[in-house]
Motif scaffolding. Structure first.
Motif, PDB file in Angstrom:
ATOM      1  N   HIS A  70     -23.288   4.706  -3.942  1.00 49.52           N
ATOM      2  CA  HIS A  70     -23.297   3.191  -3.599  1.00 49.52           C
ATOM      3  C   HIS A  70     -24.685   2.366  -3.150  1.00 49.52           C
ATOM      4  O   HIS A  70     -24.530   1.413  -2.875  1.00 49.52           O
ATOM      5  N   LYS A  71     -25.532   3.461  -3.255  1.00 43.31           N
ATOM      6  CA  LYS A  71     -26.848   2.889  -2.912  1.00 43.31           C
ATOM      7  C   LYS A  71     -27.139   2.202  -1.525  1.00 43.31           C
ATOM      8  O   LYS A  71     -27.502   0.974  -1.534  1.00 43.31           O
ATOM      9  N   VAL A  72     -26.391   2.654  -0.571  1.00 38.99           N
ATOM     10  CA  VAL A  72     -26.683   2.220   0.733  1.00 38.99           C
ATOM     11  C   VAL A  72     -28.223   2.167   1.062  1.00 38.99           C
ATOM     12  O   VAL A  72     -28.696   3.333   1.306  1.00 38.99           O
ATOM     13  N   ASP A  73     -28.572   1.087   1.531  1.00 39.35           N
ATOM     14  CA  ASP A  73     -29.878   0.745   1.945  1.00 39.35           C
ATOM     15  C   ASP A  73     -30.104   1.173   3.349  1.00 39.35           C
ATOM     16  O   ASP A  73     -29.734   0.262   4.285  1.00 39.35           O
ATOM     17  N   PHE A  74     -30.918   2.240   3.605  1.00 38.35           N
ATOM     18  CA  PHE A  74     -31.111   2.676   4.898  1.00 38.35           C
ATOM     19  C   PHE A  74     -32.472   2.077   5.712  1.00 38.35           C
ATOM     20  O   PHE A  74     -32.929   2.220   6.476  1.00 38.35           O
ATOM     21  N   GLY A  75     -32.910   0.915   4.605  1.00 38.44           N
ATOM     22  CA  GLY A  75     -34.347   0.355   5.051  1.00 38.44           C
ATOM     23  C   GLY A  75     -33.456  -0.835   5.964  1.00 38.44           C
ATOM     24  O   GLY A  75     -34.253  -1.604   6.553  1.00 38.44           O
ATOM     25  N   GLN A  76     -32.143  -1.273   5.978  1.00 37.34           N
ATOM     26  CA  GLN A  76     -31.609  -2.261   6.709  1.00 37.34           C
ATOM     27  C   GLN A  76     -31.147  -1.397   7.691  1.00 37.34           C
ATOM     28  O   GLN A  76     -30.561  -0.663   8.054  1.00 37.34           O
ATOM     29  N   GLN A  77     -31.681  -2.339   9.186  1.00 38.86           N
ATOM     30  CA  GLN A  77     -31.330  -1.775  10.323  1.00 38.86           C
ATOM     31  C   GLN A  77     -29.791  -1.449  10.562  1.00 38.86           C
ATOM     32  O   GLN A  77     -29.414  -0.625  11.103  1.00 38.86           O
ATOM     33  N   ARG A  78     -29.004  -2.449  10.113  1.00 39.78           N
ATOM     34  CA  ARG A  78     -27.705  -2.351  10.366  1.00 39.78           C
ATOM     35  C   ARG A  78     -27.103  -1.082   9.934  1.00 39.78           C
ATOM     36  O   ARG A  78     -26.229  -0.447  10.364  1.00 39.78           O
ATOM     37  N   ASN A  79     -27.465  -0.749   8.614  1.00 36.01           N
ATOM     38  CA  ASN A  79     -27.040   0.472   8.030  1.00 36.01           C
ATOM     39  C   ASN A  79     -27.359   1.720   8.683  1.00 36.01           C
ATOM     40  O   ASN A  79     -26.726   2.772   9.076  1.00 36.01           O
ATOM     41  N   LEU A  80     -28.753   1.515   9.159  1.00 36.90           N
ATOM     42  CA  LEU A  80     -29.305   2.788   9.779  1.00 36.90           C
ATOM     43  C   LEU A  80     -28.445   3.045  11.292  1.00 36.90           C
ATOM     44  O   LEU A  80     -28.215   4.075  11.611  1.00 36.90           O
ATOM     45  N   VAL A  81     -28.275   1.946  11.963  1.00 36.11           N
ATOM     46  CA  VAL A  81     -27.520   2.098  13.258  1.00 36.11           C
ATOM     47  C   VAL A  81     -26.262   2.685  13.117  1.00 36.11           C
ATOM     48  O   VAL A  81     -25.828   3.344  13.874  1.00 36.11           O
ATOM     49  N   ILE A  82     -25.363   2.078  12.269  1.00 32.75           N
ATOM     50  CA  ILE A  82     -24.128   2.490  12.080  1.00 32.75           C
ATOM     51  C   ILE A  82     -24.021   4.108  11.716  1.00 32.75           C
ATOM     52  O   ILE A  82     -23.119   4.801  12.226  1.00 32.75           O
ATOM     53  N   ALA A  83     -24.656   4.286  10.764  1.00 34.22           N
ATOM     54  CA  ALA A  83     -24.705   5.738  10.235  1.00 34.22           C
ATOM     55  C   ALA A  83     -25.318   6.807  11.235  1.00 34.22           C
ATOM     56  O   ALA A  83     -24.756   7.632  11.642  1.00 34.22           O
ATOM     57  N   SER A  84     -26.180   6.205  11.961  1.00 36.00           N
ATOM     58  CA  SER A  84     -26.961   7.282  13.191  1.00 36.00           C
ATOM     59  C   SER A  84     -25.786   7.336  14.241  1.00 36.00           C
ATOM     60  O   SER A  84     -25.798   8.426  14.820  1.00 36.00           O
ATOM     61  N   VAL A  85     -25.196   6.219  14.757  1.00 39.07           N
ATOM     62  CA  VAL A  85     -24.263   6.534  15.915  1.00 39.07           C
ATOM     63  C   VAL A  85     -23.114   7.263  15.483  1.00 39.07           C
ATOM     64  O   VAL A  85     -22.546   8.215  16.245  1.00 39.07           O
ATOM     65  N   ILE A  86     -22.639   7.108  14.276  1.00 38.91           N
ATOM     66  CA  ILE A  86     -21.517   7.819  13.847  1.00 38.91           C
ATOM     67  C   ILE A  86     -21.687   9.378  13.808  1.00 38.91           C
ATOM     68  O   ILE A  86     -21.211  10.214  14.157  1.00 38.91           O
ATOM     69  N   LEU A  87     -22.931   9.784  13.139  1.00 37.15           N
ATOM     70  CA  LEU A  87     -23.258  10.968  13.093  1.00 37.15           C
ATOM     71  C   LEU A  87     -23.381  11.725  14.416  1.00 37.15           C
ATOM     72  O   LEU A  87     -22.929  12.826  14.850  1.00 37.15           O
ATOM     73  N   VAL A  88     -24.380  11.153  15.238  1.00 35.24           N
ATOM     74  CA  VAL A  88     -24.410  11.629  16.781  1.00 35.24           C
ATOM     75  C   VAL A  88     -23.227  11.764  17.446  1.00 35.24           C
ATOM     76  O   VAL A  88     -23.072  12.938  17.866  1.00 35.24           O
TER      77      VAL A  88
END
Length: 431
Positions: free
Chosen positions: A366-384
């Motif tokens: 889906h080409k999720v852009d982790f250059g966007q802080q929003r996506n980075l925050v969501i994925a990081s919090v879910i994983l940890v």
């Protein structure tokens, strides 16, 4: 389209001999994964087989014979079932499974009245992908422990002989995936377990006592609420099991989209996501009532259809009938019960890793852009939160943690944080 040279369409009936062979092929494709889940959570493999067959038939009936999908044991519920069992016994896990089915039914009703667009936007890849990764990664320590240790006086101790069985099992499964084509490549779990089992017999770590004692025909071990356990509902139980519905509903939608592309039909529109989700829910409800694990549509069987170009729903029904029949074969179920923990651990290393990798693949596709802080925050919090096992304790009677909390937090962050896009699971690329 993928089915330009289709051999049998959805409503076509094969000749009897061909029907038998095609249905057996589908039964073996789902067999390894379906019996692995109950082995890991302390349920009966026979009940898992029986309920998978019954759930599949229910699914086909509810979807008006329009969706050729097989329902097997869901890996998403392994950790929640283990948690529920440790706190309230295996009966608690079954009750939780029934409430998961209720959630499916309620969502199905909502989709029927309001359409499916809202749920497709409610569960974007940036939430679902990391949650799927959590499912696999959170189970990684379990797989490694099963593969490399044995119980000695109630304590887990490293054992090289048993670990060798895990390595052989893992190697066989990887070889099937990497160096074979066709149906063999779709059954790495089953073939890996068989090879690992043969190796285990050769090094003398099998105990065939139960096989000799088993009858050829045996009734599966049912777990009936009110008879085999008390039907007690607690907030803690619901918090453990119900939030995983977020993940499994996403998985269901994804499978319907992929299957639709294989068969060249729009199952989201006809018979409708509400019907397919209701069929999944009713299958899970029946499974919980009888003592089986929650159900989900199986990618393995979608893969078989993609390769064989046989899309007949009657072939799927035949596989379900075989599963029901096999569940009453006492000798076979006894042999399954003798599979060493190391063999199950070896195949789990691959399976749990594939689950985690499939979440990563969703983000890539889906080409999720982790250059966007929003996506980075969501994925990081879910994983940890998910892998770290974070939990919220409101009282002794209510707590939510692990992947359940990760899924809830992921959905909330997606709704709250600015910058939402229109990306959804419906935009999945063709496989």
């Amino acid at each position: 389209m993928m089915n330009d040279n289709k051999v049998l369409d959805v409503f076509d009936k094969p000749a009897p001999g061909r029907w038998l062979a095609l249905s057996l092929q589908h039964m073996f494709a789902m067999f390894g994964a379906t019996i692995l889940v109950p082995q890991l959570v302390g349920l009966s493999p026979a009940i898992a087989l029986l309920t998978s067959g019954l759930a599949t038939i229910i699914f086909v009936l509810v979807t008006q014979f329009k969706v050729p999908a097989y329902l097997g044991s869901s890996f998403a519920f392994i950790a929640p079932i283990q948690m529920a069992t440790s706190t309230g016994g295996i009966g608690s896990a079954m009750i939780g499974s029934m409430f998961v089915a209720l959630v499916y039914s309620l969502v199905s009703l909502l989709i029927w009245t309001t359409g499916s667009g809202w749920i497709m936007k409610f569960l974007p890849p940036v939430v679902v992908g990391p949650v799927i990764m959590v499912i696999g990664l959170a189970l990684a320590p379990t797989a490694v422990s099963m593969a490399s240790t044995i119980q000695v006086d109630g304590e887990a101790q490293y054992n090289l002989l048993h670990f060798s069985a895990a390595i052989v099992t893992l190697a066989a499964a990887i070889i099937c995936l990497m160096f074979f084509r066709g149906v063999v490549s779709l059954m790495p779990v089953l073939i890996g377990i068989i090879v690992g089992y043969i190796y285990s017999a050769s090094i003398g770590i099998l105990d065939f006592t139960k096989v000799h004692e088993a009858d050829w025909f045996e009734i599966p071990e049912f777990l009936i609420p009110g008879i085999d356990y008390e039907f007690v509902i607690t907030p803690a139980l619901l918090a453990i099991m119900v939030p995983i519905s977020i993940v499994t509903i996403s998985e269901h939608i994804g499978h319907q989209l992929v299957l639709g592309r294989v068969v060249d039909k729009d199952f989201i529109r006809d018979p409708g996501l509400n019907r397919s989700l209701l069929g999944d829910g009713l299958g899970t409800l029946l499974s919980g009532l009888l003592g089986g694990p929650p159900k989900t549509t199986y990618g393995e069987n979608i893969g078989v259809m993609a390769i064989t170009r046989v899309y007949s729903v009657y072939v799927i029904i035949g596989a379900a009938v075989f599963a029901i029949w096999f569940s009453f074969m006492g000798k076979l179920m006894a042999i399954i019960a003798t599979i060493p923990q190391a063999v199950l651990g070896g195949i789990s290393i691959l399976l749990f890793g594939i689950i985690a990798s499939s979440g990563l693949r969703m983000l890539v596709d889906h080409k999720v852009d982790f250059g966007q802080q929003r996506n980075l925050v969501i994925a990081s919090v879910i994983l940890v939160i998910g892998i770290g096992g974070a939990s919220i304790h409101i009282s002794d009677a209510f707590q939510v943690g692990g992947m359940a909390l990760a899924a809830i937090v992921g959905v909330l962050l997606n709704l709250i944080l600015p910058g939402r896009t229109d990306d959804s699971l419906a935009d999945s690329p063709t496989e």
